[in-house]
Enzyme design. Structure first.
Site, short mmCIF file in Angstrom:
data_model
loop_
_atom_site.label_atom_id
_atom_site.label_comp_id
_atom_site.label_asym_id
_atom_site.label_seq_id
_atom_site.Cartn_x
_atom_site.Cartn_y
_atom_site.Cartn_z
N ASP A 163 -8.57 -13.39 -0.21
CA ASP A 163 -9.22 -12.50 -1.19
C ASP A 163 -8.77 -12.83 -2.62
OD1 ASP A 163 -6.61 -11.68 -1.07
OD2 ASP A 163 -7.04 -9.60 -0.48
N GLU A 200 -3.00 -7.82 -4.85
CA GLU A 200 -4.31 -7.74 -4.21
C GLU A 200 -5.39 -7.50 -5.27
OE1 GLU A 200 -4.64 -8.20 -1.09
OE2 GLU A 200 -3.00 -7.32 0.05
N HIS A 217 -5.59 -13.14 -3.60
CA HIS A 217 -4.30 -12.59 -4.00
C HIS A 217 -3.26 -13.68 -4.24
CE1 HIS A 217 -3.35 -12.27 0.51
NE2 HIS A 217 -2.36 -12.97 0.04
N ASP A 264 7.72 -12.02 -3.13
CA ASP A 264 7.42 -10.73 -2.51
C ASP A 264 8.19 -10.47 -1.23
OD1 ASP A 264 6.07 -12.74 -1.17
OD2 ASP A 264 4.08 -12.02 -1.64
#
Ligand code: F6R
Length: 246
Positions: free
Chosen positions: A139, A146, A141, A70
């Protein structure tokens, strides 16, 4: 689930050395392999170990190709917080990898969908990812995928959640400077890798690690999809392993 291989170490450094052993085995087996890379704090001990082994002459990156997971949208490659710069400073500048053999999504691309499509094509042209390195967000990810309503398949643009922005603000002068969007490989891109190695360290990741691998497979916990991959190795330290079922 039965095929997930667990390695629990005492320290993050030991986790880095174990992951480096897997990288070394992969590169020795296939010197022109394709490795998917991650940024963040977790892989730093691994990258230090890879640099040391390259300097010692036991690990040769001259034919290795790498594709990063990313990049922030809007940051130039030389921006201090860009993931391209992170990779240069923490790995590429210190090993004998060829610059043209390293790709990171272009955070400045004017045509994002076209850039995402060509990123996918480049990985395919290289023959696909042999070994994908992952960390995990609080979370759940992976990459910048996400929690959401469905698993995104391909490389795509994504709006960052406030949780991720504030987790990453430690690298920026203020929260305002943290970009609000990123480009990330999709879950499908990650799942297409032949082998996945996830490193998880620290007590703050214990809960999400247990949820990802022992909870339901749901897009609200993106990493849970890894339960369905045939070759996943999780390397975690004792602190991160503390909430795993016995
Ligand atoms: C970054 C990436 C992210 C990180 C995750 C954990 O390229 O893929 O999914 O792995 O945010 O970050 P750290 O390691 O800093 O806790």
């Amino acid at each position: 689930m039965l095929h997930v291989k667990w390695n629990i170490t005492q320290t993050p450094e030991e986790a880095g050395r174990l992951a480096a052993d897997l990288f070394e085995a992969q590169i020795h087996a296939k010197p022109a392999c394709v490795i998917g890379l991650a940024t963040g704090s977790t892989p730093l001990p691994l990258y230090r170990e890879l640099i040391a082994r390259n300097a010692a002459g036991t690990l040769d990156f001259s034919r290795v190709r790498t594709a990063n997971l990313d990049e922030y949208q809007g940051l130039a490659p030389d921006h201090p917080q860009s993931y391209r710069r992170f990779m240069q400073e923490n790995l590429f500048d210190h090993i004998n990898i060829r610059p043209e053999n390293t790709i990171v999504p272009d955070g400045l691309a004017a045509d994002i969908p076209a850039m995402c499509a060509s990123y996918e094509r480049q990985i395919e042209d290289w023959g696909g990812v042999d070994l994908q390195l992952l960390g995990i967000g609080h979370d759940g990810h992976i990459g910048f995928n996400e929690p959401c309503g469905e698993f995104p398949v391909h490389t795509h643009r994504i709006e960052l959640t406030e949780m991720t922005r504030s987790a990453n603000k430690r690298f920026f002068a203020s929260l305002d400077e943290v970009p609000s969007a990123a480009i990330s490989m999709g879950i499908g891109t990650v799942m297409a890798a032949r082998k996945i190695v996830m490193i998880v360290t620290g007590a703050d990741k214990a809960e999400i690690l247990a949820e990802a691998f022992f909870g339901p497979v749901v897009p609200s916990v993106p990493a849970s999809i890894l339960q369905l991959h045939p070759d996943v190795t999780v390397i975690c330290d004792a602190a991160a392993a503390s909430r795993l079922p016995r």
